[in-house]
Write a protein that holds these residues in place. Structure first.
Motif, PDB file in Angstrom:
ATOM      1  N   SER A  91       1.055  -1.350  -0.005  1.00  0.00           N
ATOM      2  CA  SER A  91      -0.067   0.011  -0.135  1.00  0.00           C
ATOM      3  C   SER A  91       0.894   1.269   0.178  1.00  0.00           C
ATOM      4  O   SER A  91       0.499   2.218  -0.577  1.00  0.00           O
ATOM      5  N   ASN A  92       1.876   1.049   0.821  1.00  0.00           N
ATOM      6  CA  ASN A  92       2.910   2.509   0.840  1.00  0.00           C
ATOM      7  C   ASN A  92       3.373   2.631  -0.572  1.00  0.00           C
ATOM      8  O   ASN A  92       3.175   3.887  -0.960  1.00  0.00           O
ATOM      9  N   VAL A 124       0.580   3.957  -2.667  1.00  0.00           N
ATOM     10  CA  VAL A 124       0.366   5.345  -2.534  1.00  0.00           C
ATOM     11  C   VAL A 124       1.366   6.301  -3.053  1.00  0.00           C
ATOM     12  O   VAL A 124       0.952   7.346  -3.754  1.00  0.00           O
ATOM     13  N   ALA A 169       0.805   6.230  -6.629  1.00  0.00           N
ATOM     14  CA  ALA A 169      -0.467   7.069  -7.221  1.00  0.00           C
ATOM     15  C   ALA A 169      -0.155   8.630  -7.134  1.00  0.00           C
ATOM     16  O   ALA A 169      -0.408   9.301  -7.856  1.00  0.00           O
ATOM     17  N   ASP A 170       0.736   9.019  -5.995  1.00  0.00           N
ATOM     18  CA  ASP A 170       1.042  10.528  -5.945  1.00  0.00           C
ATOM     19  C   ASP A 170       2.065  10.741  -7.337  1.00  0.00           C
ATOM     20  O   ASP A 170       1.775  11.937  -7.909  1.00  0.00           O
ATOM     21  N   ARG A 222      -0.273  11.248 -10.125  1.00  0.00           N
ATOM     22  CA  ARG A 222      -1.128  12.281 -10.049  1.00  0.00           C
ATOM     23  C   ARG A 222      -0.369  13.471 -10.207  1.00  0.00           C
ATOM     24  O   ARG A 222      -0.869  14.682 -11.078  1.00  0.00           O
ATOM     25  N   ASP A 255      -8.433   7.268 -11.684  1.00  0.00           N
ATOM     26  CA  ASP A 255      -8.904   7.485 -10.248  1.00  0.00           C
ATOM     27  C   ASP A 255      -9.452   6.086  -9.654  1.00  0.00           C
ATOM     28  O   ASP A 255      -9.093   5.676  -8.713  1.00  0.00           O
ATOM     29  N   ILE A 258      -6.834   3.676  -9.197  1.00  0.00           N
ATOM     30  CA  ILE A 258      -6.005   3.954  -8.166  1.00  0.00           C
ATOM     31  C   ILE A 258      -6.833   3.292  -6.793  1.00  0.00           C
ATOM     32  O   ILE A 258      -6.188   2.769  -5.841  1.00  0.00           O
ATOM     33  N   ALA A 259      -8.208   3.783  -6.745  1.00  0.00           N
ATOM     34  CA  ALA A 259      -8.791   3.335  -5.809  1.00  0.00           C
ATOM     35  C   ALA A 259      -9.099   1.754  -5.668  1.00  0.00           C
ATOM     36  O   ALA A 259      -8.983   1.222  -4.534  1.00  0.00           O
ATOM     37  N   LEU A 273      -5.834   0.291  -4.414  1.00  0.00           N
ATOM     38  CA  LEU A 273      -5.498   0.592  -2.952  1.00  0.00           C
ATOM     39  C   LEU A 273      -6.517  -0.068  -2.124  1.00  0.00           C
ATOM     40  O   LEU A 273      -6.261  -0.520  -1.079  1.00  0.00           O
ATOM     41  N   GLU A 274      -7.764  -0.387  -2.557  1.00  0.00           N
ATOM     42  CA  GLU A 274      -8.626  -1.095  -1.849  1.00  0.00           C
ATOM     43  C   GLU A 274      -8.352  -2.417  -1.743  1.00  0.00           C
ATOM     44  O   GLU A 274      -8.907  -3.194  -0.887  1.00  0.00           O
ATOM     45  N   GLY A 275      -7.174  -2.873  -2.502  1.00  0.00           N
ATOM     46  CA  GLY A 275      -6.927  -4.355  -2.407  1.00  0.00           C
ATOM     47  C   GLY A 275      -7.599  -5.304  -3.303  1.00  0.00           C
ATOM     48  O   GLY A 275      -7.742  -6.425  -3.395  1.00  0.00           O
ATOM     49  N   SER A 276      -7.952  -4.517  -4.548  1.00  0.00           N
ATOM     50  CA  SER A 276      -8.739  -5.406  -5.622  1.00  0.00           C
ATOM     51  C   SER A 276      -7.926  -5.062  -7.087  1.00  0.00           C
ATOM     52  O   SER A 276      -8.076  -4.535  -7.927  1.00  0.00           O
TER      53      SER A 276
END
Lengths: 642, 170
Positions: free
Chosen positions: A83-84, A87, A90-91, A94, A135, A138-139, A142-145
């Motif tokens: 996740s780190n 993220v 993702a940053d 973006r 988006d 990313i979601a 990050l949600e784990g899917s």
């Protein structure tokens, strides 16, 4: 008044001309400003378009990079379950998207055509769609899917990104097309500017031509007319000046000497027309005097060769055959080092030459007169001395006549006749008885005594007469000697010559009680003209005698000096203590015709000075003033000057 | 009588002073030791307030979706982090081991499909919440920025005295 009016007219014309020039200059300046502005505007437009295209291409490059970067990061994010890291990816994605969005926003400022605007709007729309999909990806991630995220990316994300990429390519093509269009526009603009420039230049030429023609018709014409009038006046002045010169002004070819211009005086000079001067080949050399032709031609050729002025005199033959003396002054006109013209003046100096010849003849005549005057001076001295001697001769002759008239010879003859008449027987008676006879012997003795005295007296007078005749003979012989020696230079002792001169005046000096003092130094014989030097000495001695006689003083003295003056000259001085010479007369005492003697003719000292000069010497006079005596100094060279 | 009134006034004043001093000392002691632990959600999430019970249900995955339909994703710090400990202690009321066993069991039983996410930093928590619309996380008040939305708990904002979630001050 007419001239003043012309000046005013010229001034007004000049002002009009100036105004026309100023107006034309303003028009040209305005056209220049317009051209400059037009070129500047075209330049700015082209520059802005070029900058826009460059900027657009640069933005497209940056956009493509940022999109690819965002896409790459997303793929990285999909490849991890941390996740780190997700993220962070993702940053980063973006951030790349933000850069891309910012670039897209800048495109709006560069769009100039509807197609470009629509293309960019389509790109923005597709980009937003992609971002929305991104988006969700990313979601999901990050949600784990991640599986769902990958599936959606494949089904939606990739097509959306391809659409964005196609849009970017379209925009890029549009910019390329725009660049080509700009290039064509630049070419067209350059062509248009060139056409405008040509048009404006043509217009300027037309305006300038019209202005010039207008000015020519108005003020310029006046100015030119005035200039032509001034030029005509200047030419008339020049021609008047040339024709007023007492000589022929001419121009000729430097190589052939063919005249190309001669002033009108040429006709008076030789009697040929001006056309004849200029059109006859070889006129100048042909009219030259045969004796001067080679010299004059050579001088001209030399002047042309040296590019130097020439002054010379020669003779030309006039139309009627008379000989004309010419003085020529000429100069070579040079252009770029090449003689192109010979220009000069011919002066008629025939009269001058005649005058010179007359003067020369007069000079020679004068010299002859002077010589004759000198001879006369000598002859006067000779005759004077001869006259003095003749006086003695005359006295002796009268004495002899008187003695002979009073001679007792006649009484003796009567006594002899008395004795002859007596017979011899009566002679004794007569001598002893006759009273007369008784006195006769005594008478005879007395007569013989007288006769003896007369004889002695007559003998003495005869002797004196013979001496005087001999003296006359000597004087005449010396005169003949000097007379025969004229013009001949001989090496002679100067002291002997002075003595000869003194001998001619010896009686005069003795009669006037003049003391002669000789201060002769030993000098070598010098070359002199015997006649001329005697002429000088006789003159000086005669003048000294006159000055001493007029002074009335009792101690009349003439000091004669001979000495060396340096190593090359002999100095002879005649110094008297007579009346002297006034200062104002010292400067002109040697002038022809100047004399202080009542019976003088002014030839003596003048001819003496000339004689001294002819022998290479000089004659000067010095006096401290009236009653201070005078000294005449004759200097003669010790060697004969050639 | 007057003396009594004076004594009563003195006593009241002394009591008041004591109260003030106590309150000051007590307040100073609370602010010095703890600070609010802020609940943050994605800005797209319309929710502004949660009850503590709803919060527990969300954290325990007893409630998996938001009321508008979004999937709930819990974001915590990694173990041994003060924010995680505070959440486990005050919301889950579990130890670390109890928490792990709970979600391990829930996963095996299929009750939950995704366990709470663990992020190393508070910034990670905040950026996660920013990227995931259904995410809900816990950070210190100092770590909050505009990228996320702070919600109230039981109607109390993090700065309120009665706000329930607290964390030891740094």
């Amino acid at each position: 008044m007419d001239q003043l009016s012309n000046n005013q007219s010229s001034l007004t014309s000049a002002e009009r001309f100036q105004r026309g020039i100023v107006l034309t200059a303003l028009i040209v300046c305005g056209i220049g400003v317009f051209l400059t502005f037009d070129l500047y505007r075209s330049h700015q437009s082209g520059r802005k378009s070029y900058a826009d295209v460059i900027r657009g291409m640069e933005l497209i490059g940056q956009l493509q990079y940022q999109m690819q970067e965002a896409r790459r990061i997303m793929l990285y994010a999909l490849a991890t379950t941390d996740s780190n890291r997700q993220v962070e990816y993702a940053d980063q994605s973006r951030a790349a998207d933000a850069q891309a969005s910012k670039i897209l926003a800048q495109f709006g400022q560069l769009m100039t055509s509807p197609d470009e605007t629509r293309a960019v709007q389509r790109l923005e729309t597709h980009w937003k769609s992609y971002l929305e999909i991104r988006d969700t990806l990313i979601a999901s991630m990050l949600e784990g899917s991640p599986r769902a995220a990958v599936e959606r990316d494949v089904s939606e994300g990739v097509p959306a990104f391809n659409a964005v990429r196609d849009d970017v390519q379209s925009v890029k093509e549009l910019f390329q097309e725009k660049a080509n269009r700009l290039l064509r526009a630049a070419n067209s603009s350059f062509r248009d500017s060139l056409l405008r420039l040509v048009f404006i230049l043509a217009l300027t030429v037309v305006i300038a031509t019209l202005a010039v023609k207008t000015l020519q018709k108005s003020s310029v014409l006046h100015v030119l007319t005035a200039s032509e009038a001034q030029l005509r006046q200047s030419r008339q002045k020049f021609e008047t000046l040339v024709n007023s010169i007492d000589g022929v002004v001419w121009e000729a070819d430097p190589n052939t000497f063919q005249f190309t211009f001669v002033s009108r005086q040429a006709e008076d000079l030789l009697g040929f027309s001006v056309e004849h001067w200029m059109k006859t080949p070889g006129f100048w050399s042909g009219r030259l005097h045969a004796a001067d032709r080679d010299r004059a031609t050579a001088r001209r050729l030399e002047a042309v060769a040296k590019r130097a002025p020439v002054r010379m005199e020669y003779r030309m033959t006039a139309a009627e055959g008379q000989e004309i003396w010419i003085h020529e002054s000429a100069a070579v006109v040079v252009d770029n080092g090449i003689p192109v013209l010979l220009r000069g003046v011919l002066m008629d100096i025939t009269d001058q030459k005649s005058a010179e010849q007359r003067l020369k003849a007069m000079h020679e005549q004068f010299l002859d007169i002077s010589r004759r005057a000198g001879m006369a001076e000598v002859a006067t001295g000779v005759l004077h001395n001869v006259g003095n001697v003749l006086n003695s001769v005359n006295v002796s002759a009268l004495l002899l006549r008187d003695v002979l008239r009073g001679s007792r010879v006649a009484s003796l003859a009567r006594a002899v006749a008395m004795l002859r008449d007596r017979a011899l027987e009566d002679l004794k008676h007569f001598l002893s008885e006759d009273p007369k006879g008784k006195l006769l012997p005594e008478y005879l003795m007395d007569v013989s005594g007288h006769l003896e005295k007369e004889r002695l007296k007559l003998s003495a007078e005869a002797e004196r007469l013979a001496e005087n005749v001999s003296h006359i003979k000597d004087i005449v012989a010396m005169q003949q000697t000097y007379a025969k020696a004229g013009g001949l230079i001989e090496i002679l002792p100067i002291a002997d010559l002075i003595e000869d001169a003194l001998q001619l005046n010896a009686c005069t000096f003795a009669r006037h009680g003049i003391e002669i003092v000789r201060e002769f130094q030993s000098v070598p014989p010098i070359p002199v003209d015997r006649h001329r030097i005697l002429q000088i000495f006789v003159n000086l001695a005669s003048n000294a005698k006159y000055a001493l006689d007029v002074s009335g003083r009792s101690d009349k003295r003439l000091v004669l000096g001979v000495a060396l003056n340096g190593a090359e000259k002999v100095k002879i001085t005649f110094a008297d203590n007579g009346v002297g010479i006034a200062p104002e007369n010292l400067t002109r005492i040697f002038s022809h015709g100047f004399t202080t003697k009542p019976e003088g003719h002014g030839f003596g000292l003048h001819s003496a000075a000339l004689a001294a000069r002819e022998m290479g010497g000089s004659l000067i006079a010095r006096s401290d003033g009236p009653d201070c005596g005078a000294t005449f100094t004759l200097e003669l060279p010790m060697t004969l000057n050639t | 009588m007057i003396h009594r009134k004076i004594q009563l006034a003195v006593r009241v004043a002394a009591l008041m002073c004591l109260c003030v001093l106590w309150g000051a000392v007590a307040g100073e002691a609370v602010t010095a030791k703890e600070e609010p632990l802020v609940i943050v959600v994605n800005k797209k999430n319309p929710i502004d307030n949660l009850s503590f019970d709803d919060l527990r249900k969300l954290c325990l995955a007893e409630r998996k979706y938001w009321s508008e339909g979004g999937k709930v994703t819990i974001v915590l710090r990694e173990p041994d982090q003060a924010e995680r400990d505070a959440v486990l202690q005050q919301v889950y009321r579990m130890t670390e081991n109890e928490f792990r066993r709970y979600f391990l069991q829930s996963s095996f039983t299929g009750e939950v499909q995704s366990t709470p996410k663990e992020l190393t930093t508070a910034n990670g928590v905040r950026r996660f919440v920013f990227n995931v619309p259904g995410a809900i996380g816990f950070v210190r008040a100092a770590d909050v920025d505009d990228s996320v939305k702070v919600i109230s708990l039981d109607g109390r904002k993090p700065g309120d005295v009665s706000y329930r979630l607290k964390i030891s001050a740094r």
